[in-house]
Design an enzyme around this catalytic site. Structure first.
Site, short mmCIF file in Angstrom:
data_model
loop_
_atom_site.label_atom_id
_atom_site.label_comp_id
_atom_site.label_asym_id
_atom_site.label_seq_id
_atom_site.Cartn_x
_atom_site.Cartn_y
_atom_site.Cartn_z
N CYS A 103 -10.40 3.06 -5.42
CA CYS A 103 -10.43 3.44 -4.01
C CYS A 103 -10.46 4.96 -3.96
O CYS A 103 -9.88 5.62 -4.83
CB CYS A 103 -9.16 2.90 -3.33
N ASP A 106 -18.78 3.99 -8.03
CA ASP A 106 -19.85 4.31 -8.98
C ASP A 106 -19.66 3.50 -10.25
O ASP A 106 -18.61 2.90 -10.49
CB ASP A 106 -19.86 5.81 -9.28
N ASP A 138 -12.98 2.70 4.25
CA ASP A 138 -11.84 2.63 5.17
C ASP A 138 -12.26 2.15 6.54
O ASP A 138 -11.42 1.98 7.42
CB ASP A 138 -11.19 4.01 5.30
N ARG A 172 -5.66 16.53 3.46
CA ARG A 172 -4.60 15.54 3.70
C ARG A 172 -3.25 16.10 3.22
O ARG A 172 -2.40 15.37 2.72
CB ARG A 172 -4.90 14.23 2.99
N GLU A 185 -5.71 -18.72 15.92
CA GLU A 185 -6.27 -17.77 14.95
C GLU A 185 -5.70 -18.03 13.55
O GLU A 185 -6.42 -17.96 12.55
CB GLU A 185 -5.95 -16.34 15.38
N ASP A 223 0.84 -1.20 0.00
CA ASP A 223 0.00 0.00 0.00
C ASP A 223 0.87 1.25 0.00
O ASP A 223 2.07 1.21 -0.32
CB ASP A 223 -0.98 -0.06 1.19
N ASP A 224 0.30 2.34 0.40
CA ASP A 224 0.92 3.67 0.38
C ASP A 224 2.30 3.69 1.05
O ASP A 224 2.48 3.05 2.09
CB ASP A 224 -0.04 4.62 1.13
N LYS A 270 -4.02 -0.90 -6.84
CA LYS A 270 -5.07 -0.22 -6.05
C LYS A 270 -4.93 1.27 -6.34
O LYS A 270 -3.91 1.88 -6.01
CB LYS A 270 -4.86 -0.51 -4.57
N GLY A 283 -11.28 4.86 0.89
CA GLY A 283 -12.37 3.91 1.02
C GLY A 283 -13.29 4.05 -0.17
O GLY A 283 -12.85 4.08 -1.32
N MET A 322 -7.57 7.83 -4.29
CA MET A 322 -7.81 9.26 -4.51
C MET A 322 -8.32 9.83 -3.19
O MET A 322 -9.45 9.57 -2.82
CB MET A 322 -8.85 9.45 -5.61
C1 DGJ Z 1 -6.98 5.46 1.77
C2 DGJ Z 1 -7.32 4.03 1.46
O1 DGJ Z 1 -8.68 3.82 1.51
C3 DGJ Z 1 -6.57 3.14 2.44
O2 DGJ Z 1 -6.95 1.80 2.25
C4 DGJ Z 1 -5.11 3.33 2.24
O3 DGJ Z 1 -4.74 2.89 0.96
C5 DGJ Z 1 -4.74 4.80 2.42
N1 DGJ Z 1 -5.56 5.65 1.63
C6 DGJ Z 1 -3.30 5.03 2.09
O4 DGJ Z 1 -2.96 6.35 2.11
#
Ligand code: DGJ
Length: 750
Positions: A527, A535, A549, A444, A615, A367-368, A477, A530, A480
């Site tokens: 994304c 749409d 999210d 942000r 788990e 991810d990010d 992914k 979240g 925005m």
């Molecule tokens: C928002 C996304 O919805 C999260 O899952 C994650 O990727 C963050 N951004 C990362 O900045």
């Protein structure tokens, strides 16, 4: 079925499997909307609208002697502008003198096999060769503006799509100040509206309200379809419920600022107008130029809300989503976001991947934070170059290590944004949307790139092509994380500034079109913080979209419930995350988290190394269970069994395959009771005459007392019941107790 033009009655009739849509030309060659509803064949319905002189409803000049005929009282197919209809209008157009006016006259039509396409905009496709298209051409004799009303008729799917092209056939520049995708007049009936409102981490909550004698609006001016008002509206008969009643759906295929207004007029006619939001919108149309208005997907059924949802689910999976992934098995993934946030390096990622691979997870998503100077969310966006301090040697060695574990590799990007602290912004400050003389509004701590500029789209095409062409990346992914402010493009002249927000969307669509065509094997997940851009427009490029999210399984029940009205399970990104949950602090059983997440595309988003052995073995079992029922969950029919606004004790939903040969029932207890009442449930969607065996009944995370009916409920496993028994007499579950236990029951036709 299909499209018929009756030359003597001068009517157009669109017929799908169980609906009819009819329009007719009047004595002045105007196009009236005559009917949309359950199938009635082709009779001419003009007689339903007898002339009636309503005071203050004006007449066309040619009708001055026929005062009962007014554009303000008759149902219209697409309104003119400033010419006698005081209700919601579809269009505002001005000529060079500033005069706003347009009045449509029929100028011809064509009917074709296949589905019309739209230039530069996503729209439904007809890869399965079942659609027919109608184009009705109308003209305004004064401005020369032509209106092409486009209809796609998907008979088997019971869906009609609509879009509009406006072509300036005159000799002066025209200015569009509003251009809706459609108007739908329902002359009779009293309706409720269901819409899907929300906020970040609480998207798409279904709200049902009666229509008032007023105008009710669902809209976004955020430059994105938004967390706040999803671009989807249902109108239903006041008595309609999940199983019965007349329902209509209006779903724009658009991801930017949108607006759907619903008006009840003085005579009780309900008008829905839907399209691009007109606030700060304008578009200059020089002679010969055309403007295409986004598509809307219309559905209608007399069989209640479940049937309406299932029509949309099928249509989105078959005719909106594209490419090889729409029906393909999606990998169960592990995403590192909630496991590490920005604090990771290659070794930390590989440690997560190793554990995940051992438990059966199929793909790791980074991810990010992997690029530029990105150690928190204040910097780095725009610099799509690997941060080698975190990932020494770049992405390749990391991907190799992940692939060596037998896992695919996916990556996060947020291409439409730029951080002030980035090399990209330092080099091209004018690429961001900013207002002259004003400090940009921050969100942000980032700004929005002007995606309407071709050099911005070209830069991103080059960067992302480099990323995807040079690395074995199976999944992207596409995030925005802010909405659009300071909407001003440095390259547009003053009179075209009203175009900037829509040009942004056209740029995003162009970029997505290029990348998804160039890299057909890559699975793209949308994304926007979240589900802030969930749409039908995005679903033309992204086969799935991160739903929210908020990863709390209990909150997700409400979010996924609302999402299910319009969107199929195969499009809903959902993960199991750690407890206490990072958004709510709530603790839920691991299995319950999986039951919620596997009613989506299913993945994990936590450090699996932190799980106990018990788990970890549950994770293995969950993936095996999901594998076993994958087809049923992703491609089956979805049934909502409870409404969280009415039933507060538990949430339940169910999947049934199209052949009615198997079903999976799911339930999560949200509020345990003392001295609990019996928990009795009724299945839906089975063949009443068929026999079904209860193959399995799994109860997770429950602290049932021995007297709570557990033994009795388990005795049903292996027994055979008729579909009608399970649907009408139902099944009694044990009295569940504890925090958020869950139940899954699988039945199969014998
Ligand atoms: C928002 C996304 O919805 C999260 O899952 C994650 O990727 C963050 N951004 C990362 O900045």
């Amino acid at each position: 079925m299909g499209i018929q033009f009756n030359a003597s009655a001068r009517t157009f009739t669109l017929s799908t499997r169980s609906t009819t849509y009819q329009m007719g030309l009047d004595h002045l060659d105007r196009l009236l909307h005559l009917y949309y509803g359950p199938a009635i064949g082709q009779g001419d319905l003009a007689a339903m609208y007898p002339p009636a002189d309503r005071g203050f409803s004006p007449n066309h000049n040619a009708d001055r002697a026929r005062r009962g005929i007014s554009p303000d009282t008759l149902p219209q197919e697409y309104t003119g502008c400033n010419t006698g209809d005081f209700r919601l209008s579809c269009l505002v157009v001005r000529d060079e003198a500033g005069a706003a006016g347009a009045e449509w006259r029929y100028a011809g039509h064509s009917i074709q096999k296949g589905k019309y396409a739209l230039t530069g905009l996503p729209s439904a496709h007809d890869e399965e060769n079942e659609a027919e298209s109608l184009c009705i051409r109308m003209e305004d004799g004064v401005t020369g503006l032509a209106l092409e009303l486009l209809y796609g008729v998907f008979a088997k799917q019971d869906i009609i799509t609509r879009a509009v092209r406006l072509v300036n056939g005159g000799n002066q520049t025209l200015r569009l100040e509003k251009a809706a995708s459609m108007c739908l007049d329902l002359p009779f009936g009293r309706w409720d509206m269901i819409h899907f409102h929300g906020r970040h981490t609480m998207e798409r909550q279904a709200e049902r309200v009666p229509l008032l004698n007023a105008i009710q609006t669902v809209s976004s001016t955020r430059g994105a379809s938004s967390h706040h008002h999803n671009p989807f509206v249902i109108l239903c008969d006041r008595k309609a419920n999940e199983e019965h009643g007349l329902c209509y759906g209006v779903m724009p295929v658009y991801s930017g600022s949108h607006r759907t207004d619903v008006e009840v007029d003085q005579n009780g006619l309900t008008r829905i107008v839907s399209g691009i939001h007109d606030e700060r919108f304008s578009w200059q149309l020089a002679p010969g130029e055309a403007f295409t208005v986004p598509e809307v997907i219309l559905a209608c059924t007399e069989n209640g809300l479940t049937a309406l949802s299932q029509q949309y689910h099928r249509f989105i999976r078959h005719n909106v989503c594209r490419g090889e992934h729409r029906f393909a098995r999606r990998p169960v993934l592990i995403n590192n976001w909630e496991a590490t946030y920005f604090d990771f390096d290659s070794d930390a990622i590989v440690r997560i991947a190793e554990k995940a691979a051992a438990l059966g997870v199929e793909m790791l998503v980074l991810d990010d934070g992997w690029f530029g100077k990105r150690n928190d969310d204040n910097s780095g966006l725009g610099d799509w170059f690997v941060n080698e301090k975190k990932l020494p040697g770049g992405l390749t060695p990391l991907i190799q290590r992940v692939n060596a574990l037998g896992m695919k590799f996916g990556i996060w990007v947020e291409p439409e944004m730029v951080s002030e602290d980035s090399d990209l912004y330092r080099a091209h400050p004018d690429w961001a949307l900013t207002l002259p003389g004003r400090a940009p509004v921050m969100s942000r701590n980032q700004m929005v790139l002007d995606m309407g500029r071709s050099e911005v789209v070209d830069y991103l095409t080059e960067r992302l092509t480099d990323l995807l062409a040079n690395n074995p990346i199976a999944y992207v992914k596409w995030d925005m994380n802010r909405n659009m402010t300071d909407v001003y493009s440095r390259v547009l002249p003053a009179e075209r500034q009203g175009e900037a927000a829509h040009r942004y969307m056209l740029g995003v669509y162009r970029l997505l079109e290029t990348l998804t065509t160039r890299f057909p094997h890559v699975l793209f997940e949308g994304c926007a913080g979240g589900g802030g851009r969930f749409d039908a427009g995005m679903l033309a490029y992204f086969t799935q979209i991160w739903c929210s999210d908020d990863t709390d399984a209990i909150e997700r029940l409400v979010i996924q419930h609302g999402t299910s009205f319009g969107y199929p399970v195969s499009s809903i990104g959902a993960h199991v995350s750690a407890c206490p949950n990072h958004q709510t602090g709530r603790t839920t059983p691991l299995w319950t988290r999986a039951v919620a997440a596997m009613s989506g595309t299913f993945g994990y988003e936590l450090d699996l190394n932190k799980l106990s052995d018990e788990e970890a073995s549950q994770v293995k079992e969950q993936i095996a269970f999901f594998d076993k029922h994958y087809q049923l969950i992703q491609n089956g029919l979805y049934y909502r069994l409870t409404d969280p606004t009415e039933e507060s004790r538990y949430a339940a939903w169910q999947f049934v395959d199209e052949e009615q040969s198997e079903a999976l029932f799911n339930l999560i207890l949200t509020h345990p009771e003392a001295n609990a009442r019996p928990l009795h449930v009724w299945l839906r969607g089975l063949d009443p005459d068929a026999l079904y065996r209860v193959e399995s009944l799994d109860i997770h995370g429950c602290h049932c007392a021995p007297q709570a009916g557990l033994d009795l409920a388990m005795e049903g496993v292996g027994k055979v019941y008729s579909g009608s028994t399970l649907m009408h007499a139902g099944y009694t579950l044990p009295q569940l107790a504890g925090d958020y236990p869950s139940v899954q029951m699988y039945v199969k036709r014998v």
